[in-house]
Design a protein around this motif. Sequence first.
Motif, PDB file in Angstrom:
ATOM      1  N   LYS A   5      42.962 -14.762 102.186  1.00 33.24           N
ATOM      2  CA  LYS A   5      43.148 -13.308 102.096  1.00 33.24           C
ATOM      3  C   LYS A   5      41.816 -12.567 102.214  1.00 33.24           C
ATOM      4  O   LYS A   5      41.729 -11.546 102.879  1.00 33.24           O
ATOM      5  CB  LYS A   5      43.837 -12.927 100.789  1.00 33.24           C
ATOM      6  CG  LYS A   5      45.301 -13.241 100.755  1.00 33.24           C
ATOM      7  CD  LYS A   5      45.915 -12.767  99.444  1.00 33.24           C
ATOM      8  CE  LYS A   5      47.389 -13.109  99.375  1.00 33.24           C
ATOM      9  NZ  LYS A   5      47.973 -12.658  98.091  1.00 33.24           N
ATOM     10  N   VAL A   6      40.798 -13.083 101.555  1.00 30.83           N
ATOM     11  CA  VAL A   6      39.476 -12.447 101.632  1.00 30.83           C
ATOM     12  C   VAL A   6      38.954 -12.510 103.059  1.00 30.83           C
ATOM     13  O   VAL A   6      38.477 -11.514 103.603  1.00 30.83           O
ATOM     14  CB  VAL A   6      38.478 -13.111 100.654  1.00 30.83           C
ATOM     15  CG1 VAL A   6      37.073 -12.585 100.874  1.00 30.83           C
ATOM     16  CG2 VAL A   6      38.911 -12.877  99.224  1.00 30.83           C
ATOM     17  N   THR A   7      39.068 -13.682 103.678  1.00 27.06           N
ATOM     18  CA  THR A   7      38.602 -13.847 105.053  1.00 27.06           C
ATOM     19  C   THR A   7      39.338 -12.903 105.992  1.00 27.06           C
ATOM     20  O   THR A   7      38.734 -12.285 106.862  1.00 27.06           O
ATOM     21  CB  THR A   7      38.778 -15.306 105.515  1.00 27.06           C
ATOM     22  OG1 THR A   7      38.042 -16.161 104.632  1.00 27.06           O
ATOM     23  CG2 THR A   7      38.283 -15.493 106.934  1.00 27.06           C
ATOM     24  N   ARG A   8      40.622 -12.756 105.808  1.00 30.75           N
ATOM     25  CA  ARG A   8      41.423 -11.873 106.667  1.00 30.75           C
ATOM     26  C   ARG A   8      40.939 -10.423 106.556  1.00 30.75           C
ATOM     27  O   ARG A   8      40.937  -9.679 107.526  1.00 30.75           O
ATOM     28  CB  ARG A   8      42.901 -11.975 106.309  1.00 30.75           C
ATOM     29  CG  ARG A   8      43.793 -11.243 107.272  1.00 30.75           C
ATOM     30  CD  ARG A   8      45.269 -11.544 107.066  1.00 30.75           C
ATOM     31  NE  ARG A   8      45.590 -12.833 107.670  1.00 30.75           N
ATOM     32  CZ  ARG A   8      45.927 -13.929 106.989  1.00 30.75           C
ATOM     33  NH1 ARG A   8      45.986 -13.901 105.679  1.00 30.75           N
ATOM     34  NH2 ARG A   8      46.206 -15.053 107.607  1.00 30.75           N
ATOM     35  N   LYS A   9      40.507 -10.007 105.377  1.00 29.22           N
ATOM     36  CA  LYS A   9      40.010  -8.630 105.197  1.00 29.22           C
ATOM     37  C   LYS A   9      38.663  -8.436 105.889  1.00 29.22           C
ATOM     38  O   LYS A   9      38.374  -7.367 106.401  1.00 29.22           O
ATOM     39  CB  LYS A   9      39.881  -8.284 103.711  1.00 29.22           C
ATOM     40  CG  LYS A   9      41.179  -8.306 102.962  1.00 29.22           C
ATOM     41  CD  LYS A   9      42.159  -7.292 103.506  1.00 29.22           C
ATOM     42  CE  LYS A   9      43.454  -7.329 102.724  1.00 29.22           C
ATOM     43  NZ  LYS A   9      44.511  -6.548 103.312  1.00 29.22           N
ATOM     44  N   ILE A  10      37.860  -9.464 105.904  1.00 25.91           N
ATOM     45  CA  ILE A  10      36.531  -9.373 106.511  1.00 25.91           C
ATOM     46  C   ILE A  10      36.599  -9.691 108.000  1.00 25.91           C
ATOM     47  O   ILE A  10      35.959  -9.054 108.821  1.00 25.91           O
ATOM     48  CB  ILE A  10      35.557 -10.358 105.811  1.00 25.91           C
ATOM     49  CG1 ILE A  10      35.394  -9.965 104.349  1.00 25.91           C
ATOM     50  CG2 ILE A  10      34.220 -10.406 106.517  1.00 25.91           C
ATOM     51  CD1 ILE A  10      34.694 -10.998 103.516  1.00 25.91           C
ATOM     52  N   ASN A  11      37.364 -10.708 108.329  1.00 27.19           N
ATOM     53  CA  ASN A  11      37.401 -11.246 109.681  1.00 27.19           C
ATOM     54  C   ASN A  11      38.856 -11.584 110.017  1.00 27.19           C
ATOM     55  O   ASN A  11      39.293 -12.710 109.791  1.00 27.19           O
ATOM     56  CB  ASN A  11      36.511 -12.490 109.718  1.00 27.19           C
ATOM     57  CG  ASN A  11      36.503 -13.163 111.051  1.00 27.19           C
ATOM     58  OD1 ASN A  11      37.236 -12.813 111.953  1.00 27.19           O
ATOM     59  ND2 ASN A  11      35.665 -14.174 111.168  1.00 27.19           N
ATOM     60  N   PRO A  12      39.629 -10.611 110.526  1.00 21.79           N
ATOM     61  CA  PRO A  12      41.056 -10.830 110.764  1.00 21.79           C
ATOM     62  C   PRO A  12      41.380 -12.043 111.632  1.00 21.79           C
ATOM     63  O   PRO A  12      42.487 -12.568 111.563  1.00 21.79           O
ATOM     64  CB  PRO A  12      41.506  -9.535 111.443  1.00 21.79           C
ATOM     65  CG  PRO A  12      40.524  -8.514 111.004  1.00 21.79           C
ATOM     66  CD  PRO A  12      39.219  -9.255 110.864  1.00 21.79           C
ATOM     67  N   ALA A  13      40.441 -12.512 112.414  1.00 18.44           N
ATOM     68  CA  ALA A  13      40.686 -13.675 113.269  1.00 18.44           C
ATOM     69  C   ALA A  13      40.630 -14.984 112.478  1.00 18.44           C
ATOM     70  O   ALA A  13      40.939 -16.041 113.012  1.00 18.44           O
ATOM     71  CB  ALA A  13      39.681 -13.713 114.408  1.00 18.44           C
ATOM     72  N   LEU A  14      40.241 -14.914 111.228  1.00 15.49           N
ATOM     73  CA  LEU A  14      40.120 -16.087 110.348  1.00 15.49           C
ATOM     74  C   LEU A  14      39.168 -17.142 110.901  1.00 15.49           C
ATOM     75  O   LEU A  14      39.362 -18.341 110.721  1.00 15.49           O
ATOM     76  CB  LEU A  14      41.494 -16.714 110.068  1.00 15.49           C
ATOM     77  CG  LEU A  14      42.483 -15.841 109.306  1.00 15.49           C
ATOM     78  CD1 LEU A  14      43.816 -16.557 109.163  1.00 15.49           C
ATOM     79  CD2 LEU A  14      41.945 -15.456 107.947  1.00 15.49           C
ATOM     80  N   LYS A  15      38.102 -16.678 111.545  1.00 14.56           N
ATOM     81  CA  LYS A  15      37.106 -17.616 112.067  1.00 14.56           C
ATOM     82  C   LYS A  15      36.432 -18.366 110.922  1.00 14.56           C
ATOM     83  O   LYS A  15      36.125 -17.799 109.887  1.00 14.56           O
ATOM     84  CB  LYS A  15      36.051 -16.871 112.875  1.00 14.56           C
ATOM     85  CG  LYS A  15      36.576 -16.300 114.159  1.00 14.56           C
ATOM     86  CD  LYS A  15      35.478 -15.603 114.935  1.00 14.56           C
ATOM     87  CE  LYS A  15      36.027 -14.997 116.208  1.00 14.56           C
ATOM     88  NZ  LYS A  15      34.996 -14.234 116.914  1.00 14.56           N
ATOM     89  N   HIS A  16      36.222 -19.635 111.132  1.00 13.89           N
ATOM     90  CA  HIS A  16      35.507 -20.502 110.195  1.00 13.89           C
ATOM     91  C   HIS A  16      36.193 -20.591 108.832  1.00 13.89           C
ATOM     92  O   HIS A  16      35.535 -20.805 107.812  1.00 13.89           O
ATOM     93  CB  HIS A  16      34.053 -20.048 110.018  1.00 13.89           C
ATOM     94  CG  HIS A  16      33.337 -19.835 111.310  1.00 13.89           C
ATOM     95  ND1 HIS A  16      33.033 -20.863 112.166  1.00 13.89           N
ATOM     96  CD2 HIS A  16      32.889 -18.700 111.913  1.00 13.89           C
ATOM     97  CE1 HIS A  16      32.418 -20.378 113.235  1.00 13.89           C
ATOM     98  NE2 HIS A  16      32.332 -19.069 113.106  1.00 13.89           N
ATOM     99  N   LEU A  17      37.502 -20.462 108.796  1.00 17.26           N
ATOM    100  CA  LEU A  17      38.233 -20.490 107.530  1.00 17.26           C
ATOM    101  C   LEU A  17      38.040 -21.811 106.787  1.00 17.26           C
ATOM    102  O   LEU A  17      37.817 -21.815 105.579  1.00 17.26           O
ATOM    103  CB  LEU A  17      39.721 -20.218 107.758  1.00 17.26           C
ATOM    104  CG  LEU A  17      40.580 -20.190 106.498  1.00 17.26           C
ATOM    105  CD1 LEU A  17      40.098 -19.104 105.545  1.00 17.26           C
ATOM    106  CD2 LEU A  17      42.037 -19.959 106.854  1.00 17.26           C
ATOM    107  N   LYS A  18      38.092 -22.913 107.494  1.00 12.73           N
ATOM    108  CA  LYS A  18      37.933 -24.210 106.837  1.00 12.73           C
ATOM    109  C   LYS A  18      36.577 -24.306 106.137  1.00 12.73           C
ATOM    110  O   LYS A  18      36.492 -24.736 104.984  1.00 12.73           O
ATOM    111  CB  LYS A  18      38.084 -25.336 107.850  1.00 12.73           C
ATOM    112  CG  LYS A  18      38.010 -26.712 107.236  1.00 12.73           C
ATOM    113  CD  LYS A  18      38.228 -27.796 108.274  1.00 12.73           C
ATOM    114  CE  LYS A  18      38.115 -29.173 107.650  1.00 12.73           C
ATOM    115  NZ  LYS A  18      38.292 -30.237 108.642  1.00 12.73           N
ATOM    116  N   GLN A  19      35.518 -23.872 106.831  1.00  9.47           N
ATOM    117  CA  GLN A  19      34.174 -23.905 106.243  1.00  9.47           C
ATOM    118  C   GLN A  19      34.077 -22.973 105.038  1.00  9.47           C
ATOM    119  O   GLN A  19      33.423 -23.291 104.050  1.00  9.47           O
ATOM    120  CB  GLN A  19      33.111 -23.528 107.281  1.00  9.47           C
ATOM    121  CG  GLN A  19      32.957 -24.537 108.383  1.00  9.47           C
ATOM    122  CD  GLN A  19      33.857 -24.268 109.579  1.00  9.47           C
ATOM    123  OE1 GLN A  19      34.917 -23.644 109.468  1.00  9.47           O
ATOM    124  NE2 GLN A  19      33.467 -24.749 110.737  1.00  9.47           N
TER     125      GLN A  19
END
Length: 85
Positions: free
Chosen positions: A49-63
């Motif tokens: 959810k945090v990543t989606r707010k910052i970076n909607p493409a969810l880049k580098h989510l695993k990291q």
Amino acid sequence: IWDTYFFNLLANDLWLATVTSGWFWRYGRVINGKFLDINQVAEQRDVSKVTRKINPALKHLKQRKLAFDSIMKIIDYENSCVNKV
């Protein structure tokens, strides 16, 4: 040119990078005409959810998830945090 200038400035000035990231965390994203306080989302402890707010493409989510888990272990969040949400 300006992008490169500001990137280099932030990359080489720890104080400026810290203040800038803190500002972004609190005011950096505008949704529906309102500033998004990312901390409200972060309190849910959901990296996606945090990543989606910052970076909607969810880049580098695993990291990001691995980094979050590592930090939580380093600070011993489960045993040491006195103000859990």
